[in-house]
Scaffold this active site. Structure first.
Site, short mmCIF file in Angstrom:
data_model
loop_
_atom_site.label_atom_id
_atom_site.label_comp_id
_atom_site.label_asym_id
_atom_site.label_seq_id
_atom_site.Cartn_x
_atom_site.Cartn_y
_atom_site.Cartn_z
N ASN A 113 4.20 -5.31 5.65
CA ASN A 113 3.08 -6.12 6.15
C ASN A 113 3.54 -7.40 6.82
OD1 ASN A 113 0.76 -4.51 5.42
ND2 ASN A 113 1.29 -4.96 3.29
N SER A 149 0.81 -1.22 0.00
CA SER A 149 0.00 0.00 0.00
C SER A 149 0.84 1.27 0.00
CB SER A 149 -0.93 0.01 1.22
OG SER A 149 -0.19 -0.13 2.42
#
Length: 210
Positions: free
Chosen positions: A94, A29
């Site tokens: 992540n 992201s």
């Protein structure tokens, strides 16, 4: 979520006779441009900054929100179809947020870099740091993954992708994780010199620069 693979918006067009290098940004992201206008995402701002610096470069946004190093490894065939000359590997954030085993992160990151190199793609790893709430032992194990992989594979290394932005409320969205457009601008400014070194390796003759 589908892969976002786009060319930067608003960057200078290649000069006559010049062939633009293709720079892949493989990430999550932070590169996909989470909650930002498309023209403020990292790859777009990077392409514009490179254009301003005289480089004819097409920056490909291969960011997928929520992706891990395992996810990035799984979609290499797809992104390599874009025939990049160079790549910034900005994965691992992540992995850390989920507390995944650093040994697995190392394995996947190493495989990604080796695959890119096997396709004659010049590579730079953009490192990440573990969240402090996961403890000192995990942090030390996780944080060493990125420089170790870079050293062992012989690729360029940028220590921390969010350098100058992490933990600064003025440069982050309300979640405290994703940068604002202004935060992305700081990221681009900080990483630009190392990206220029990456492009020199991909284009040693300087044929794609003004």
């Amino acid at each position: 979520m589908a892969v976002v693979l786009t060319v930067g918006v608003g960057a200078a067009a290649p000069a006559a006779g010049a062939e633009a290098l293709r720079l892949l940004v493989l990430g999550d992201s932070l590169t996909a441009g989470y909650n930002l206008p498309q023209d403020k995402a990292f790859p777009v701002q990077l392409e514009e900054a490179l254009g301003d610096a005289g480089h004819e470069v097409t920056v490909l946004n291969a960011g997928v929100s929520g992706d891990t190093t395992a996810g990035g490894r799984a979609r290499l065939d797809w992104v390599l179809a874009e025939e990049p000359d160079a790549a910034i590997v900005a994965l691992g954030g992540n992995d850390g947020l989920r507390g995944l085993d650093p040994a697995q992160t190392r394995e996947h990151l190493t495989a990604i870099v080796r695959r890119l190199k096997s396709e004659e793609v010049q590579v730079m790893i953009a490192g990440m740091l573990a969240p402090p709430n996961l403890g000192r032992d995990y942090g030390e194990a996780f944080n060493t993954v990125f420089p170790e992989v870079a050293e062992r594979t012989g690729v360029l290394f940028y220590p921390f992708f969010l350098e100058g932005v992490a933990a600064d409320p003025a440069l982050n969205q309300s979640d405290g994780i994703h940068p604002t457009a202004e935060g992305v601008s700081v990221m681009v400014e900080n990483i630009l010199p190392k990206v220029e070194r990456l492009l020199e390796k991909a284009d040693p003759c300087g044929c794609s620069s003004d």
